[in-house]
Design a protein around this motif. Structure first.
Motif, PDB file in Angstrom:
ATOM      1  N   ALA A  87       7.231  -3.139  -7.114  1.00 45.31           N
ATOM      2  CA  ALA A  87       7.873  -2.221  -6.171  1.00 45.31           C
ATOM      3  C   ALA A  87       6.905  -1.797  -5.070  1.00 45.31           C
ATOM      4  CB  ALA A  87       8.389  -0.996  -6.924  1.00 45.31           C
ATOM      5  N   VAL A  88       5.655  -1.511  -5.426  1.00 46.63           N
ATOM      6  CA  VAL A  88       4.665  -1.091  -4.428  1.00 46.63           C
ATOM      7  C   VAL A  88       4.398  -2.213  -3.426  1.00 46.63           C
ATOM      8  CG1 VAL A  88       2.240  -0.466  -4.088  1.00 46.63           C
ATOM      9  CG2 VAL A  88       3.567   0.628  -5.897  1.00 46.63           C
ATOM     10  N   LEU A  89       4.253  -3.430  -3.919  1.00 50.32           N
ATOM     11  CA  LEU A  89       3.987  -4.555  -3.022  1.00 50.32           C
ATOM     12  C   LEU A  89       5.195  -4.843  -2.126  1.00 50.32           C
ATOM     13  CD1 LEU A  89       2.012  -6.949  -5.404  1.00 50.32           C
ATOM     14  CD2 LEU A  89       1.142  -5.246  -3.779  1.00 50.32           C
ATOM     15  N   LEU A  90       6.400  -4.668  -2.645  1.00 49.28           N
ATOM     16  CA  LEU A  90       7.596  -4.836  -1.824  1.00 49.28           C
ATOM     17  C   LEU A  90       7.645  -3.770  -0.731  1.00 49.28           C
ATOM     18  CD1 LEU A  90      10.348  -6.098  -1.172  1.00 49.28           C
ATOM     19  CD2 LEU A  90      11.352  -4.609  -2.932  1.00 49.28           C
ATOM     20  N   LEU A  91       7.349  -2.528  -1.100  1.00 49.42           N
ATOM     21  CA  LEU A  91       7.318  -1.462  -0.105  1.00 49.42           C
ATOM     22  C   LEU A  91       6.264  -1.729   0.964  1.00 49.42           C
ATOM     23  CD1 LEU A  91       7.616   1.626  -2.490  1.00 49.42           C
ATOM     24  CD2 LEU A  91       9.332   0.874  -0.829  1.00 49.42           C
ATOM     25  N   GLY A  92       5.106  -2.237   0.527  1.00 49.55           N
ATOM     26  CA  GLY A  92       4.060  -2.559   1.478  1.00 49.55           C
ATOM     27  C   GLY A  92       4.473  -3.664   2.439  1.00 49.55           C
ATOM     28  N   ALA A  93       5.157  -4.674   1.915  1.00 48.08           N
ATOM     29  CA  ALA A  93       5.631  -5.771   2.763  1.00 48.08           C
ATOM     30  C   ALA A  93       6.627  -5.256   3.795  1.00 48.08           C
ATOM     31  CB  ALA A  93       6.262  -6.851   1.890  1.00 48.08           C
ATOM     32  N   GLY A 100       5.974  -4.889   8.030  1.00 49.94           N
ATOM     33  CA  GLY A 100       6.765  -5.857   8.792  1.00 49.94           C
ATOM     34  C   GLY A 100       6.509  -7.282   8.356  1.00 49.94           C
ATOM     35  N   GLY A 101       6.149  -7.453   7.087  1.00 52.02           N
ATOM     36  CA  GLY A 101       5.906  -8.800   6.573  1.00 52.02           C
ATOM     37  C   GLY A 101       4.493  -9.305   6.769  1.00 52.02           C
ATOM     38  N   GLN A 102       3.613  -8.488   7.311  1.00 57.30           N
ATOM     39  CA  GLN A 102       2.219  -8.905   7.523  1.00 57.30           C
ATOM     40  C   GLN A 102       1.411  -8.641   6.239  1.00 57.30           C
ATOM     41  OE1 GLN A 102       0.457  -7.745  11.348  1.00 57.30           O
ATOM     42  NE2 GLN A 102       2.475  -6.975  11.967  1.00 57.30           N
ATOM     43  N   VAL A 103       1.516  -9.555   5.310  1.00 60.38           N
ATOM     44  CA  VAL A 103       0.898  -9.406   3.998  1.00 60.38           C
ATOM     45  C   VAL A 103      -0.299 -10.343   3.888  1.00 60.38           C
ATOM     46  CG1 VAL A 103       1.249  -9.516   1.513  1.00 60.38           C
ATOM     47  CG2 VAL A 103       3.145  -8.844   3.018  1.00 60.38           C
ATOM     48  N   HIS A 104      -1.457  -9.808   3.525  1.00 65.77           N
ATOM     49  CA  HIS A 104      -2.661 -10.591   3.325  1.00 65.77           C
ATOM     50  C   HIS A 104      -2.849 -10.860   1.835  1.00 65.77           C
ATOM     51  CE1 HIS A 104      -4.726  -9.534   7.382  1.00 65.77           C
ATOM     52  NE2 HIS A 104      -3.415  -9.395   7.469  1.00 65.77           N
ATOM     53  N   ALA A 105      -3.301 -12.039   1.500  1.00 69.97           N
ATOM     54  CA  ALA A 105      -3.568 -12.362   0.097  1.00 69.97           C
ATOM     55  C   ALA A 105      -4.765 -11.546  -0.392  1.00 69.97           C
ATOM     56  CB  ALA A 105      -3.857 -13.847  -0.055  1.00 69.97           C
ATOM     57  N   PRO A 106      -4.694 -10.990  -1.604  1.00 68.88           N
ATOM     58  CA  PRO A 106      -5.828 -10.218  -2.126  1.00 68.88           C
ATOM     59  C   PRO A 106      -6.997 -11.137  -2.450  1.00 68.88           C
ATOM     60  CG  PRO A 106      -4.176 -10.511  -3.830  1.00 68.88           C
ATOM     61  CD  PRO A 106      -3.577 -11.065  -2.573  1.00 68.88           C
ATOM     62  N   VAL A 159      -2.196   0.654  -6.132  1.00 63.90           N
ATOM     63  CA  VAL A 159      -2.490   1.251  -4.830  1.00 63.90           C
ATOM     64  C   VAL A 159      -3.983   1.200  -4.526  1.00 63.90           C
ATOM     65  CG1 VAL A 159      -2.491   3.414  -3.537  1.00 63.90           C
ATOM     66  CG2 VAL A 159      -0.453   2.724  -4.810  1.00 63.90           C
ATOM     67  N   SER A 160      -4.815   1.558  -5.499  1.00 65.82           N
ATOM     68  CA  SER A 160      -6.255   1.640  -5.240  1.00 65.82           C
ATOM     69  C   SER A 160      -6.903   0.271  -5.062  1.00 65.82           C
ATOM     70  CB  SER A 160      -6.947   2.407  -6.377  1.00 65.82           C
ATOM     71  OG  SER A 160      -6.766   1.730  -7.612  1.00 65.82           O
ATOM     72  N   ILE A 161      -6.369  -0.751  -5.699  1.00 66.89           N
ATOM     73  CA  ILE A 161      -7.024  -2.059  -5.653  1.00 66.89           C
ATOM     74  C   ILE A 161      -6.427  -2.982  -4.596  1.00 66.89           C
ATOM     75  CG2 ILE A 161      -7.392  -4.194  -6.969  1.00 66.89           C
ATOM     76  CD1 ILE A 161      -7.916  -2.528  -9.398  1.00 66.89           C
ATOM     77  N   LEU A 164      -5.006  -1.631   0.431  1.00 67.48           N
ATOM     78  CA  LEU A 164      -5.778  -1.813   1.660  1.00 67.48           C
ATOM     79  C   LEU A 164      -6.036  -3.278   1.971  1.00 67.48           C
ATOM     80  CD1 LEU A 164      -8.397   1.085   1.466  1.00 67.48           C
ATOM     81  CD2 LEU A 164      -6.373   0.929   2.922  1.00 67.48           C
ATOM     82  N   GLU A 165      -6.246  -4.086   0.953  1.00 71.71           N
ATOM     83  CA  GLU A 165      -6.513  -5.509   1.179  1.00 71.71           C
ATOM     84  C   GLU A 165      -5.273  -6.253   1.642  1.00 71.71           C
ATOM     85  OE1 GLU A 165      -8.430  -7.908  -1.608  1.00 71.71           O
ATOM     86  OE2 GLU A 165     -10.300  -6.774  -1.640  1.00 71.71           O
ATOM     87  N   MET A 166      -4.140  -5.917   1.074  1.00 70.57           N
ATOM     88  CA  MET A 166      -2.930  -6.685   1.358  1.00 70.57           C
ATOM     89  C   MET A 166      -2.162  -6.187   2.576  1.00 70.57           C
ATOM     90  SD  MET A 166      -1.493  -7.458  -2.500  1.00 70.57           S
ATOM     91  CE  MET A 166      -0.269  -8.608  -1.868  1.00 70.57           C
ATOM     92  N   PHE A 167      -2.326  -4.894   2.899  1.00 72.88           N
ATOM     93  CA  PHE A 167      -1.565  -4.327   4.013  1.00 72.88           C
ATOM     94  C   PHE A 167      -2.485  -3.561   4.965  1.00 72.88           C
ATOM     95  CE2 PHE A 167       0.940  -4.071   0.025  1.00 72.88           C
ATOM     96  CZ  PHE A 167       1.787  -5.145   0.265  1.00 72.88           C
ATOM     97  N   PRO A 168      -3.459  -4.230   5.569  1.00 77.58           N
ATOM     98  CA  PRO A 168      -4.422  -3.540   6.440  1.00 77.58           C
ATOM     99  C   PRO A 168      -3.803  -3.010   7.730  1.00 77.58           C
ATOM    100  CG  PRO A 168      -4.726  -5.917   6.573  1.00 77.58           C
ATOM    101  CD  PRO A 168      -3.752  -5.673   5.457  1.00 77.58           C
TER     102      PRO A 168
END
Length: 310
Positions: A120-126, A130-136, A250-252, A255-259
């Motif tokens: 759910a958190v990663l979906l919210l972040g995506a 706006g779909g700008q997701v970086h690989a961890p 959230v802590s890990i 920031l890396e995936m949704f800068p």
């Protein structure tokens, strides 16, 4: 026996009697009060308001383990132990600890606890990015499980034996599921408020809106935790995993995936997600939040008679 002995005995009896008469009020007063008092040096140190000219040692790059953890254990966990011991004795403590050791539940609940919140958190972040997701990074991926175990022993163990193991069953017995949610969620959020004056809350970059949003998020997220607690037969390990999965993700990964998502937008996103999840949970469970309905004895007798007739 001296006069002072008489006074001490009377005071002890009075406090114990008060706890027995008002176990929930006693728990919440102790949970908040003990933590807040224990956190005061950390809040006043250079890790917080800077009133006192010293800093707490850093462990793993933060002073939270040395400045916050003792107070977190002392509050909800310590208060639950004291009130349970006074009101229920050894039998009450066995029931309380029994929920903490209730690991044997259906495997699907482990999947829910471990993956529902991160997904759910990663979906919210995506959506927020706006779909700008970086690989961890591989480092972040390899850190996730050890950090989750650490969170279980710190955040999970410090909080859940108090809020959900001790307070929730009593609140549900007295007020029902939605009434319990209305009491427990905001108080759980309120317990965190002094931490906003430390590095935990990114002091001094804190506003009243941040605090209000956090309390609202806690109240809404608690609704979903209650459902999981009730549906798993009050399994505290599942609830602990569910709770700390949020902190850990959230802590890990955030920031890396949704800068591209501004830092102050995180709480907005989590609040929106919790509002949707709580609403869906309340609607689908018709306000029961997974709590089994207790059938009155008169209805049970009627039902049994109908079955025999059929």
């Amino acid at each position: 026996m001296t006069a002072s002995d008489h006074t001490g005995t009377g005071r002890e009896g009075g406090i114990a009697a008060l706890i027995r008469r008002r176990p929930l009020v006693s728990f919440f007063v102790l949970a908040l009060g003990l933590s807040w008092v224990a956190w005061t040096p950390w809040i006043l140190s250079d890790n917080g308001l800077g009133v006192l000219d010293f800093s707490f040692p850093e462990v793993l790059g933060t002073s939270q383990l040395t400045g916050m953890l003792f107070g977190a254990y002392l509050g909800p966990l310590g208060a639950a132990f004291v009130v349970t011991a006074v009101t229920g004795g050894r039998a009450g403590l066995r029931v309380w600890v029994g929920r903490l050791l209730r690991w044997r539940v259906a495997p699907r609940w482990y999947l829910v606890a471990l993956f529902a919140v991160p997904a759910a958190v990663l979906l919210l972040g995506a959506l927020a990015s706006g779909g700008q997701v970086h690989a961890p990074s591989m480092f972040a991926v390899s850190l996730y499980v050890p950090a989750l175990l650490l969170q279980m022993l710190t955040t999970g163990l410090a909080e859940e034996p108090g809020w959900r193991d001790f307070a929730l069953p009593l609140l549900q017995d007295r007020f029902g599921p939605l009434g319990a949610a209305a009491v427990l969620g905001p108080l759980w959020g309120l317990w965190h408020v002094p931490l906003f004056f430390t590095e935990w809350g990114s002091w001094p970059n804190v506003t009243v809106l941040h605090v209000v949003e956090f309390i609202a998020f806690s109240a809404l997220f608690n609704v979903v935790i209650m459902w999981l607690f009730n549906r798993t037969g009050q399994s505290l390990p599942i609830v602990m995993l569910f709770h700390v999965s949020l902190n850990n993700t959230v802590s890990i990964f955030w920031l890396e995936m949704f800068p591209t998502v501004p830092a102050d937008m995180l709480q907005h996103v989590l609040l929106a997600g919790a509002a949707v999840a709580a609403t869906v949970t309340i609607v689908l469970t018709r306000g029961r939040l997974g709590l089994p309905r207790v059938v009155p004895a008169s209805e049970r007798s009627s039902t049994e008679s109908e079955k025999m007739t059929v």
